[in-house]
Design an enzyme around this catalytic site. Structure first.
Site, PDB file in Angstrom:
ATOM      1  CG  HIS A  55     -46.581  22.725  11.461  1.00  0.00           C
ATOM      2  ND1 HIS A  55     -46.050  23.903  10.993  1.00  0.00           N
ATOM      3  CD2 HIS A  55     -45.790  21.727  10.958  1.00  0.00           C
ATOM      4  CE1 HIS A  55     -44.987  23.646  10.262  1.00  0.00           C
ATOM      5  NE2 HIS A  55     -44.801  22.338  10.211  1.00  0.00           N
TER       6      HIS A  55
ATOM      7  CG  ASP B 133      -6.558  -1.821  -3.207  1.00  0.00           C
ATOM      8  OD1 ASP B 133      -7.531  -1.388  -2.568  1.00  0.00           O
ATOM      9  OD2 ASP B 133      -5.381  -1.458  -2.985  1.00  0.00           O
TER      10      ASP B 133
ATOM     11  CG  HIS C 237      -1.991   3.437  -3.117  1.00  0.00           C
ATOM     12  ND1 HIS C 237      -2.800   3.608  -4.210  1.00  0.00           N
ATOM     13  CD2 HIS C 237      -2.391   2.282  -2.528  1.00  0.00           C
ATOM     14  CE1 HIS C 237      -3.656   2.598  -4.286  1.00  0.00           C
ATOM     15  NE2 HIS C 237      -3.428   1.781  -3.293  1.00  0.00           N
TER      16      HIS C 237
ATOM     17  CD  GLU D 258      -8.248   3.429   1.897  1.00  0.00           C
ATOM     18  OE1 GLU D 258      -8.852   3.474   0.801  1.00  0.00           O
ATOM     19  OE2 GLU D 258      -7.078   3.831   2.052  1.00  0.00           O
ATOM     20  CG  HIS D 259      -6.928  -0.727   2.686  1.00  0.00           C
ATOM     21  ND1 HIS D 259      -6.304   0.427   2.260  1.00  0.00           N
ATOM     22  CD2 HIS D 259      -7.823  -1.054   1.722  1.00  0.00           C
ATOM     23  CE1 HIS D 259      -6.804   0.784   1.080  1.00  0.00           C
ATOM     24  NE2 HIS D 259      -7.728  -0.101   0.740  1.00  0.00           N
TER      25      HIS D 259
ATOM     26  CD  GLN E 196      -2.894  -0.879  -0.116  1.00  0.00           C
ATOM     27  OE1 GLN E 196      -3.581   0.118  -0.276  1.00  0.00           O
ATOM     28  NE2 GLN E 196      -2.844  -1.843  -1.015  1.00  0.00           N
TER      29      GLN E 196
END
Length: 437
Positions: free
Chosen positions: A413, A353, A254, A319-320, A251
């Site tokens: 109302h 992914d 990235h 995230e992961h 990762q």
């Protein structure tokens, strides 16, 4: 033993200062596209991507040429990945049921699940044109039933990326555009002279794309504001350092700001993994990127107990989360804050992914505390309705409503209730007065 941090990453404060630098640029671009439309998009595309086509929208012939340029094997692989995404999205869609229930005699409430009418799916370019992002956006929106799906991705080396275009087309995109960045998000969200605006924009992107989505949210819907990719590897001594280091760097490549964290209850594994990361970086072709992320954002945390592992993992809210322990299901049972879990050494984040079928557009920046990732339900509006079938039910509900409106002082109302009590309940309720208990 107290929690040990063998390696720290860059502080959250420093990272937030980086994010603040893009805001003014994005605001100016959004305003320019809103005012000048296609002309602004063309100028910005030329400036940022050196890309000035006659039309940003690809023709059928251009799309077909991209598809033809791929080998049969490459096309088969794309179709396989899309089939996995489609199958899981379809199962998710089937879990969303329309309901209708009689909550009181003569009172019927329900909801319908309806897709949004139009969606733009963005696929980033940059270092790695993410073919898989086309599957995650387009295929999932298609399963949801979105009637108009448009896509955009920046040019790569002066032309549309054939694999990205093929994935968009095979996934079911109705319009495919080759442009990127803030100008692409603005054009699709706000519309131009040649592009009809959409109701929703999804897909990952760089800091500028994420900021554009943040500023546009409210005028359009978005999936989430995705920052740099993140990974957390939770491991014990049932696995080895090579596996941990490989998953961390998988990762980290990235970008230059990808947090990669090892959380373990084994000091020996922690130390060996740090050494293994350095060994792999000497032979990894993308080490110039992954190495910077590891240097600046890599972390190694050592704890004693499984409970501490869960607590730290939930604090990080990554995230992961790759779990490689003797009992990975312990974390499935006890963890609360994560984008996606990858349980056991046989799976990994790259599977998610690229191909396994779950969606890879996931919450970052601790957003996992309150949000999940992109899924078929993100494209669905759950809208309620109500029916009152009898005079008696209307008068009964109206009596309660009348008195509750009086508590708030909302006379008009209250009269919506009173008029129905008078008509359906045959009661003498003076105008503007609450129905007596």
């Amino acid at each position: 033993m107290a929690i040990q941090h063998l390696k720290h990453g860059r502080s959250a404060n420093a990272s937030s200062q980086d994010a603040a630098k893009v805001r003014d640029t994005v605001t100016a671009i959004l305003a320019d596209v809103a005012e000048r439309g296609d002309a602004a998009v063309a100028e910005l595309s030329a400036k940022f991507d050196d890309w000035q086509p006659a039309s940003f929208r690809l023709s059928e012939d251009e799309i077909a040429a991209c598809v033809r340029s791929l080998s049969p094997g490459q096309l088969d692989d794309i179709r396989f990945a899309q089939a996995q995404v489609r199958n899981f999205a379809q199962a998710q869609r089937e879990s969303l049921r329309d309901i209708e229930v009689e909550t009181l005699p003569g009172v019927v409430l329900g909801h319908k699940n309806m897709p949004v009418d139009s969606v733009a799916c963005y696929v980033p370019g940059g270092k790695f044109p993410l073919v898989a992002s086309a599957h995650m956006g387009v295929v999932t929106a298609k399963v949801a039933g979105v009637s108009r799906i448009i896509t955009a991705s920046p040019p790569v080396q002066g032309r549309p990326n054939p694999a990205v275009v093929a994935a968009m087309h095979l996934g079911g995109a109705d319009e495919i555009y080759t442009f990127g960045g803030v100008q692409a998000i603005a054009a699709m969200a706000l519309g131009t002279q040649t592009i009809d605006p959409v109701s929703m924009v999804v897909g990952p992107g760089n800091a500028f794309v994420a900021e554009a989505k943040r500023q546009l949210f409210g005028r359009i819907g978005i999936d989430l504001i995705a920052g740099p990719s993140e990974t957390l590897v939770i491991a014990d001594d049932s696995v080895d350092a090579e596996l941990c280091a490989t998953d961390l760097l998988g990762q980290a490549e990235h970008g230059f700001n990808t947090p990669a964290v090892l959380l373990t209850n084994s000091l020996k594994l922690a130390q060996e993994t740090m050494a293994e990361v350095e060994r792999i970086l000497n032979i990894l072709p993308t080490a110039n990127t992954a190495g910077v992320s590891w240097r600046d954002y890599g972390e190694v945390i050592v704890v004693d107990t499984l409970e501490e592992m869960v607590s730290e993992a939930d604090r990080i809210a990554s995230e992961h989360v790759q779990v490689m322990t003797r009992d990975p299901d312990y974390f499935l049972k006890h963890m609360k804050h994560y984008g996606a879990l990858f349980l056991g050494p046989r799976t990994n984040v790259a599977y998610g992914d690229k191909v396994i079928g779950t969606n890879h557009t996931l919450p970052t920046g601790k957003a996992a505390r309150y949000s999940g990732g992109l899924w078929v339900g993100k494209f669905i509006k759950t809208c309620t309705y109500q029916k009152v079938l009898t005079d008696e039910a209307s008068a009964m509900i109206g009596s309660y409503c009348s008195r509750l409106c009086a508590i708030e002082g909302m006379t008009a109302h209250g009269e919506q209730a009173n008029i129905r009590v008078r008509r359906y309940g045959h009661k003498d309720v003076p105008y503007g007065s609450a129905v007596p208990a």
